[in-house]
Design a protein around this motif. Structure first.
Motif, PDB file in Angstrom:
ATOM      1  N   ARG A 473       0.602  -1.303   0.040  1.00 12.69           N
ATOM      2  CA  ARG A 473       0.304   0.151  -0.029  1.00 12.69           C
ATOM      3  C   ARG A 473       1.085   0.804   0.096  1.00 12.69           C
ATOM      4  O   ARG A 473       0.417   1.932  -0.308  1.00 12.69           O
ATOM      5  CB  ARG A 473      -0.809   0.172   1.327  1.00 12.69           C
ATOM      6  N   GLY A 474       1.977   1.024   0.801  1.00 12.75           N
ATOM      7  CA  GLY A 474       2.670   2.434   1.163  1.00 12.75           C
ATOM      8  C   GLY A 474       3.311   2.474  -1.064  1.00 12.75           C
ATOM      9  O   GLY A 474       3.497   3.747  -1.014  1.00 12.75           O
ATOM     10  N   LEU A 475       4.176   1.625  -1.347  1.00 15.51           N
ATOM     11  CA  LEU A 475       4.574   1.747  -2.517  1.00 15.51           C
ATOM     12  C   LEU A 475       3.830   2.829  -3.119  1.00 15.51           C
ATOM     13  O   LEU A 475       3.907   3.254  -4.494  1.00 15.51           O
ATOM     14  CB  LEU A 475       4.854   0.835  -2.941  1.00 15.51           C
ATOM     15  N   SER A 476       2.881   2.149  -3.818  1.00 15.58           N
ATOM     16  CA  SER A 476       1.548   2.580  -4.570  1.00 15.58           C
ATOM     17  C   SER A 476       1.254   3.683  -3.834  1.00 15.58           C
ATOM     18  O   SER A 476       0.945   4.921  -5.266  1.00 15.58           O
ATOM     19  CB  SER A 476       0.133   1.891  -4.636  1.00 15.58           C
ATOM     20  N   ALA A 477       0.663   4.180  -2.614  1.00 15.66           N
ATOM     21  CA  ALA A 477       0.308   5.202  -2.246  1.00 15.66           C
ATOM     22  C   ALA A 477       1.244   6.530  -3.164  1.00 15.66           C
ATOM     23  O   ALA A 477       1.743   7.459  -3.985  1.00 15.66           O
ATOM     24  CB  ALA A 477      -0.235   5.433  -1.022  1.00 15.66           C
TER      25      ALA A 477
END
Length: 638
Positions: A473-477
């Motif tokens: 999730r962090g990488l996508s955001a």
């Protein structure tokens, strides 16, 4: 010399001196349709020269027209010796004429095409007929007719070559001519790319990809409720934008309330709905369900269902299953979940004190989180009685859980991704972090490694350290944020400095945070010389108030299948208690243990130690002498 003569179609031959010798069959058919639509007449005469045999002529210019006429003759639509009007030219200049015909010819201007197509459309002509008449495709006709949405002022800008066709096409997402012109004039010259134009035109709309739209069932459900959709005809997906934001919010609320009604029937003190995850709910005090013994009948059914599940899974994995196996497996899995749900229940005290959140998660899925106690409802007596919480549930048990070096690298990469996106969204902390790293370099030259920031911006690529980067999730955001900033920055690096000088301070601070976030590195590899810097990442995480369960979810795929049976049992015990650990220990296979742990830990907010933001006191404790998982336990194959 040029003379107009009539030559029988059967007496015309392709000129061997013609520079163009290859034509597409589709193009010939389209041109034949155009000639048919115009009463089998040519809008432009063929250019010919005398052939090698008496009475025959070579076609110098008009090879496609000749091929189309022959196609019509073969179909019996015209006679094979039909007279064709031709211009006769001297043979010596045949090649020059052919070259001019094919190389120097210019296609119609797109706006001229639009006006011509529009005139025919207003006469009642069908798209297919217009396409046939002009020898083009129906897609081109539709795209040109879409320009009717664009302001005449902008059409003239395109005629004057003051904008590209891609920019002009972007305006078809809206039919508000006044707003189109206003946006074009307000955008800086370096910021007039098609994406920026579309974003400015649709800022009050919701794209079809928005998680709220997907949650209510997509554009179809929205339109069934009476909502209007703005579609851009130049978008091949034709996804569109939702025009009525209020309607979307109402439909989302209604669907959440429907789910909440079922939860309320369970008897909770309160049930709250939200379109987003409640802020800080993982840190709230929480009740967990208590284990209940299954009846003999339910236990027998669960054993049979688990055996059937394993048998189907093995058949599917080996490629020996039939077409219905996947559907059967899904049904069996649902039945297993139903039976497992009977093995736990919330106590009457929990229902009396706690409530449930019903909301959309990060991916737009319905999430129901039970057992939370609001702060004002927790008294000193309750706290002294040891009411479980997300933080208390995370305290390690004995023996200490340990992890392989490869898994620690994976988990701390997720931690780094979360730190990056949180830092990018917090300019104040980013400023302190950057200044701190700078001072370590200039005032304490032998301590520069004590910062989590790699200030040279030689940031670590996180994807190679992750087992499944697509799910992070962090990488996508962070990637989404990078794309957003990319749309604001000038296209040329030579313009960047002057552009920054013109920006307000808060914009510069935001960019500072964004840039600094790239350098965060808390990835713990097997061999590293940045141990103190990795430890400082926890200090950074506390300053950012990072709640890691918002960014990492402990599942079978993300964690349990990568550790051995003992670690799975200890993790479940840490997350849900010793009774939950027994359910994992009873599993015959590791795959069963992984599946049980996945279900039991789901919704608990528990995460493995390497991905947590360690509290301040933990950093002062001496390093644990726990044995590495590789040495302590036989490691299961990953």
């Amino acid at each position: 010399m040029t003379d107009i003569i009539n030559v029988a179609l059967s007496k015309l031959d392709a000129d061997p001196m013609n520079v163009r010798k290859t034509y597409s069959g589709e193009g010939i058919e389209a041109l034949a349709a155009n000639i048919r639509a115009d009463g089998y007449r040519l809008l432009q005469n063929l250019v010919v020269r005398k052939g090698d045999k008496k009475g025959r002529y070579f076609v110098v210019a008009g090879g496609r027209r000749l091929a189309a006429l022959r196609l019509l003759a073969e179909a019996g639509e015209i006679a094979k010796d039909s007279p064709v009007e031709c211009k006769e030219r001297e043979g010596e200049i045949a090649t020059e004429i052919s070259l001019a015909e094919n190389v120097m010819r210019e296609e119609m201007h797109p706006v001229d095409q639009y006006e011509a197509f529009d005139a025919l459309a207003k006469q009642g002509k069908e798209i297919a007929d217009i396409a046939a008449r002009f020898g083009t495709t129906e897609t081109i006709v539709r795209k040109r007719l879409a320009l009717a949405r664009v302001s005449p002022i902008l059409l003239q800008q395109f005629r004057d070559e003051d904008m590209s066709f891609a920019q002009l096409s972007a305006f078809t997402v809206s039919d508000d001519h006044e707003r189109q012109v206003t946006i074009w004039n307000s955008l800086a010259s370096w910021n007039r790319d098609p994406h920026s134009i579309r974003r400015a035109l649709t800022e009050e709309m919701i794209p079809a990809t928005d998680k709220r739209v997907q949650f209510i069932g997509g554009l179809e459900a929205y339109e069934e409720a009476g909502g209007q959709v703005q579609r851009e005809l130049f978008d091949e997906r034709n996804a569109g934008y939702v025009m009525d934001v209020a309607l979307v919010e109402r439909l989302v609320a209604e669907k959440l309330e429907t789910a909440a009604a079922t939860v309320r029937s369970e008897g909770w003190k309160w049930v709250e709905c939200s379109a987003t995850a409640p802020a800080g709910y993982h840190a709230m005090k929480r009740h967990y369900p208590e284990a209940l013994p299954l009846s003999e009948q339910d236990q027998a059914a669960l054993d049979a269902a688990q055996a059937e599940y394993d048998e189907l899974a093995e058949l599917i994995e080996s490629g020996m299953a039939d077409d219905e196996a996947e559907a059967k497996l899904s049904d069996v899995e649902k039945w297993i979940d139903t039976l497992n749900a009977r093995s736990e229940a919330y106590s009457p005290e929990a229902l009396e004190q706690a409530g449930t959140f019903v909301f959309l998660d990060y991916y737009g899925r319905l999430s129901i989180e039970r057992g939370f106690v609001k702060p004002e409802a927790v008294g000193e007596d309750e706290e002294s009685e040891g009411l479980p919480s997300a933080s208390s549930a995370a305290k390690p048990k004995v023996p200490t859980i340990s992890h392989s070096a490869a898994l620690i690298e994976d988990l701390t990469a997720h931690k780094t991704a979360a730190l990056r996106i949180e830092l990018a969204n917090n300019p104040d902390v980013a400023l302190v972090a950057v200044v701190h790293a700078m001072l370590l370099s200039v005032a304490y030259p032998y301590n520069s490694e004590q910062s989590a920031l790699q200030l040279s911006l030689t940031g670590e690529r996180l994807e190679p350290s992750m087992k499944n980067a697509e799910s992070c999730r962090g990488l996508s955001a962070f990637n989404d944020l990078a794309e957003n900033y990319g749309h604001h920055l000038p296209g040329s690096p030579a313009d960047l400095f002057d552009w920054l000088l013109d920006q307000p301070q808060d914009m510069v601070l935001s960019l500072l945070a964004f840039g600094a976030a790239h350098s965060v590195n808390a990835v713990e590899k097997k061999f590293t010389d940045r141990k103190k810097g990795i430890e400082q990442a926890n200090q950074l995480g506390r300053a950012l108030k990072v709640n890691m369960p918002d960014w990492f979810e402990t599942t079978g795929d993300s964690y349990f299948k990568h550790v051995n049976r003992t670690t799975i049992e200890l993790s479940v015990a840490e997350a849900r208690g010793s009774e939950a650990e027994l359910s994992v220990r009873a599993a015959a296979k590791k795959s069963e243990a992984v599946a049980i742990a996945d279900r039991v830990v789901a919704g608990s907010g528990w995460i493995p130690a390497p991905v947590r933001i360690a509290p301040a006191e933990a950093e002062q404790e001496p390093e644990s002498e726990s044995i590495a998982e590789d040495d302590q336990f036989p490691q299961a194959a990953e």
